[in-house]
Design a protein around this motif. Structure first.
Motif: not given
Length: 201
Positions: A62-86
């Motif tokens: 993630x972000x070209x790093x082996x130590x990047x920490x993903x969280x709800x604060x730095x992530x936006x999730x779009x539901x394209x359709x049921x079971x598929x997300x961007x």
């Protein structure tokens, strides 16, 4: 009243007969009743569940790093359709704009497929623009969920009088470049990014 009840009973009986016939034709393992039952079990996932799945997936860098920490604060999730997300991940901020990575998450697959998306861009090298691909986008992205269109306004310097503007269309589980505009002269003349000189198509 009796006539209406008889008519209703006939319709219900006919529908039940059709379902039984389809069940017999399709076989037990693929019968219509089973498919309908499975369909009702499909529900949208919580953001926390999606992020947990991404965290557990190896090899994404993630972000070209082996130590990047993903969280709800730095992530936006779009539901394209049921079971598929961007998934839009905010990686880091530079002097005046951010850098982002995008993932496609298909929860309908047995292994919950998660892939890193790539984008066609134009880089300025040696005084000319060269076409290439990248997994990280820098600028100000906006995703229109209804149209499934991503636009990216990238400033070449903080004053915002030069840079690029890209339009990507979501199709076939990836982003396709529809339009790329570029203003290379940082001349203090400000025009809307949508009016930058057209580079592609």
């Amino acid at each position: 009243m009796l006539k209406a009840s008889i008519l209703y009973y006939q319709k219900v009986s006919f529908l039940f007969s059709v379902i039984l016939i389809l069940q017999t034709v399709l076989g037990c393992e693929n019968n219509l009743l089973t498919r309908l039952e499975n369909f009702t079990d499909i529900t949208s996932l919580e953001d926390s569940e999606i992020i947990r799945r991404i965290t557990e997936t190896e090899g994404l860098r993630l972000c070209n790093s082996d130590s990047f920490l993903i969280s709800e604060d730095n992530t936006t999730i779009y539901e394209l359709k049921t079971t598929e997300y961007l998934i839009e991940i905010f990686c880091f901020v530079g002097a005046y704009q951010g850098t982002y990575q995008y993932l496609f998450y298909d929860a309908n697959q047995a292994e919950h497929q998660i892939i890193s998306l790539s984008f066609t861009i134009f880089d300025e090298r040696g005084g000319s623009l060269q076409i290439g691909d990248t997994s990280l986008l820098t600028g100000y992205p906006e995703f229109d969920l209804d149209l499934e269109v991503l636009t990216v306004d990238r400033k070449a310097r903080g004053l915002g009088d030069c840079g690029s503007y890209a339009v990507y269309q979501w199709q076939d589980d990836s982003f396709s470049l529809q339009e790329y505009r570029y203003k290379g002269e940082c001349d203090g003349v400000y025009i809307p990014v949508e009016e930058y000189p057209l580079i592609y198509p």
